[in-house]
Design an enzyme around this catalytic site. Structure first.
Site, PDB file in Angstrom:
ATOM      1  N   GLU A   1       0.839  -1.200   0.000  1.00 50.02           N
ATOM      2  CA  GLU A   1       0.000   0.000   0.000  1.00 50.02           C
ATOM      3  C   GLU A   1       0.873   1.248   0.000  1.00 50.02           C
ATOM      4  O   GLU A   1       1.996   1.234   0.511  1.00 50.02           O
ATOM      5  CB  GLU A   1      -0.922  -0.055   1.230  1.00 50.02           C
ATOM      6  CG  GLU A   1      -1.820   1.133   1.451  1.00 50.02           C
ATOM      7  CD  GLU A   1      -2.833   1.395   0.353  1.00 50.02           C
ATOM      8  OE1 GLU A   1      -2.431   1.524  -0.813  1.00 50.02           O
ATOM      9  OE2 GLU A   1      -4.030   1.534   0.672  1.00 50.02           O
ATOM     10  N   ASP A   2       0.358   2.322  -0.566  1.00 53.32           N
ATOM     11  CA  ASP A   2       1.100   3.580  -0.563  1.00 53.32           C
ATOM     12  C   ASP A   2       1.087   4.234   0.820  1.00 53.32           C
ATOM     13  O   ASP A   2       2.117   4.594   1.361  1.00 53.32           O
ATOM     14  CB  ASP A   2       0.563   4.548  -1.640  1.00 53.32           C
ATOM     15  CG  ASP A   2      -0.951   4.769  -1.581  1.00 53.32           C
ATOM     16  OD1 ASP A   2      -1.631   4.154  -0.728  1.00 53.32           O
ATOM     17  OD2 ASP A   2      -1.463   5.556  -2.408  1.00 53.32           O
TER      18      ASP A   2
ATOM     19  N   ASP B   1      -3.926   5.649   6.232  1.00 53.34           N
ATOM     20  CA  ASP B   1      -4.468   6.875   6.804  1.00 53.34           C
ATOM     21  C   ASP B   1      -5.427   6.490   7.934  1.00 53.34           C
ATOM     22  O   ASP B   1      -4.997   6.181   9.038  1.00 53.34           O
ATOM     23  CB  ASP B   1      -5.144   7.648   5.662  1.00 53.34           C
ATOM     24  CG  ASP B   1      -5.579   9.043   6.028  1.00 53.34           C
ATOM     25  OD1 ASP B   1      -5.111   9.574   7.045  1.00 53.34           O
ATOM     26  OD2 ASP B   1      -6.400   9.626   5.284  1.00 53.34           O
TER      27      ASP B   1
ATOM     28  N   PHE C   1      -1.592  16.581   3.580  1.00 52.23           N
ATOM     29  CA  PHE C   1      -1.959  15.878   2.358  1.00 52.23           C
ATOM     30  C   PHE C   1      -0.707  15.553   1.568  1.00 52.23           C
ATOM     31  O   PHE C   1       0.049  16.431   1.179  1.00 52.23           O
ATOM     32  CB  PHE C   1      -2.970  16.652   1.519  1.00 52.23           C
ATOM     33  CG  PHE C   1      -3.610  15.740   0.514  1.00 52.23           C
ATOM     34  CD1 PHE C   1      -4.625  14.881   0.906  1.00 52.23           C
ATOM     35  CD2 PHE C   1      -3.144  15.682  -0.789  1.00 52.23           C
ATOM     36  CE1 PHE C   1      -5.193  13.986   0.002  1.00 52.23           C
ATOM     37  CE2 PHE C   1      -3.703  14.789  -1.699  1.00 52.23           C
ATOM     38  CZ  PHE C   1      -4.725  13.942  -1.302  1.00 52.23           C
TER      39      PHE C   1
ATOM     40  N   ARG D   1       1.031  12.087  -9.372  1.00 55.48           N
ATOM     41  CA  ARG D   1       1.565  10.744  -9.098  1.00 55.48           C
ATOM     42  C   ARG D   1       2.991  10.605  -9.636  1.00 55.48           C
ATOM     43  O   ARG D   1       3.765   9.778  -9.172  1.00 55.48           O
ATOM     44  CB  ARG D   1       0.706   9.669  -9.767  1.00 55.48           C
ATOM     45  CG  ARG D   1      -0.697   9.543  -9.224  1.00 55.48           C
ATOM     46  CD  ARG D   1      -1.343   8.272  -9.755  1.00 55.48           C
ATOM     47  NE  ARG D   1      -2.793   8.276  -9.622  1.00 55.48           N
ATOM     48  CZ  ARG D   1      -3.454   7.903  -8.545  1.00 55.48           C
ATOM     49  NH1 ARG D   1      -2.798   7.512  -7.461  1.00 55.48           N
ATOM     50  NH2 ARG D   1      -4.784   7.926  -8.508  1.00 55.48           N
TER      51      ARG D   1
HETATM   52  P1  IMP Z   1      -7.545   4.759   4.619  1.00 59.75           P
HETATM   53  O1  IMP Z   1      -8.643   3.758   4.394  1.00 59.75           O
HETATM   54  O2  IMP Z   1      -8.035   6.042   5.210  1.00 59.75           O
HETATM   55  O3  IMP Z   1      -6.368   4.211   5.370  1.00 59.75           O
HETATM   56  O4  IMP Z   1      -7.152   5.171   3.155  1.00 59.75           O
HETATM   57  C1  IMP Z   1      -5.975   4.950   2.574  1.00 59.75           C
HETATM   58  C2  IMP Z   1      -6.070   5.416   1.130  1.00 59.75           C
HETATM   59  O5  IMP Z   1      -6.463   6.790   1.036  1.00 59.75           O
HETATM   60  C3  IMP Z   1      -4.713   5.316   0.499  1.00 59.75           C
HETATM   61  O6  IMP Z   1      -4.619   4.130  -0.229  1.00 59.75           O
HETATM   62  C4  IMP Z   1      -4.656   6.528  -0.404  1.00 59.75           C
HETATM   63  O7  IMP Z   1      -5.105   6.178  -1.692  1.00 59.75           O
HETATM   64  C5  IMP Z   1      -5.616   7.510   0.176  1.00 59.75           C
HETATM   65  N1  IMP Z   1      -4.912   8.561   0.950  1.00 59.75           N
HETATM   66  C6  IMP Z   1      -4.876   8.715   2.286  1.00 59.75           C
HETATM   67  N2  IMP Z   1      -4.141   9.762   2.652  1.00 59.75           N
HETATM   68  C7  IMP Z   1      -3.675  10.296   1.510  1.00 59.75           C
HETATM   69  C8  IMP Z   1      -2.808  11.430   1.229  1.00 59.75           C
HETATM   70  O8  IMP Z   1      -2.323  12.160   2.100  1.00 59.75           O
HETATM   71  N3  IMP Z   1      -2.538  11.662  -0.088  1.00 59.75           N
HETATM   72  C9  IMP Z   1      -3.048  10.893  -1.100  1.00 59.75           C
HETATM   73  N4  IMP Z   1      -3.843   9.831  -0.867  1.00 59.75           N
HETATM   74  C10 IMP Z   1      -4.154   9.535   0.416  1.00 59.75           C
HETATM   75 MG    MG Z   2      -4.574   3.896  -2.262  1.00 57.32          MG
END
Ligand code: IMP
Ligand code: MG
Length: 175
Positions: free
Chosen positions: A100-101, A104, A153, A166
């Site tokens: 995963e990138d 959050d 962000f 990206r």
């Molecule tokens: P989560 O379910 O909130 O953990 O979401 C994670 C996903 O939200 C990641 O796979 C990202 O695609 C996106 N995301 C969360 N934070 C950021 C950010 O700061 N920049 C860009 N994408 C984000």
């Molecule tokens: Mg993602």
């Protein structure tokens, strides 16, 4: 109409990214030696990290991708997640590493860990390049972690702002 892109501030340089990914690759190669390893990248954000990580892994490895969508009023705060593109490889009896990138809130990986376990993988772990721990809503075990980032962000190195940025080679935050 040209897309207005905000200025970005570099948080993690190319060389730091490279060194960390080499380290993660070495660790993964050691830990999964003699095991059937499948890396599963979560589209789209993880594809850059995945491509670099894969080339730092020195043991036999298979790869696949999956894509999720989240529903709700606010995309980022929704805990309702659905798989949009499932994996194609059979993973029964194999060791899965979800790539995963950024983690959050944690909803995406919480859902995907459960989704993968139902497919009877031998083990399912997470490798995330970035972790934003200050915003976590559900606890997600991250076995391999690159960097912690502040509650800002984040863009670049695969991460987007409205599908742009990206292609930035560093991890940055929007100001
Ligand atoms: P989560 O379910 O909130 O953990 O979401 C994670 C996903 O939200 C990641 O796979 C990202 O695609 C996106 N995301 C969360 N934070 C950021 C950010 O700061 N920049 C860009 N994408 C984000
Ligand atoms: Mg993602």
């Amino acid at each position: 109409m040209p897309h207005k892109i905000k200025p970005a501030h570099v948080l993690i340089s190319k060389s730091r990214l490279k060194r960390k990914i080499q380290k993660l690759g070495r660790q993964i190669s050691r830990d999964y030696k003699g095991k059937k390893l499948v890396l599963i990248g979560i589209l789209k954000g993880a594809f850059v990290f995945m491509a670099d990580l894969l080339r730092e892994i020195s043991i036999p490895v298979e790869i696949d991708f999956l894509q999720v969508v989240s529903y709700g009023a606010s995309k980022k705060s929704s805990g309702v997640i659905k798989v949009k593109k499932d994996i194609d490889l059979p993973i029964t009896g194999k060791h899965v590493l979800l790539v995963e990138d950024i983690v959050d809130y944690g909803y995406t990986l919480d859902y995907l860990l459960d989704f993968m376990e139902k497919k009877k993988a031998k083990s399912v772990k997470v490798c995330a390049l970035l972790d934003k721990p200050s915003r976590r809503k559900v606890n997600v075990p991250i076995a391999y972690k690159g960097f912690e980032v502040p509650d800002k962000f984040i863009v670049g190195f695969g991460l987007d702002f409205a599908e742009k940025l990206r292609n930035m080679p560093e991890v940055s935050n929007l100001e």
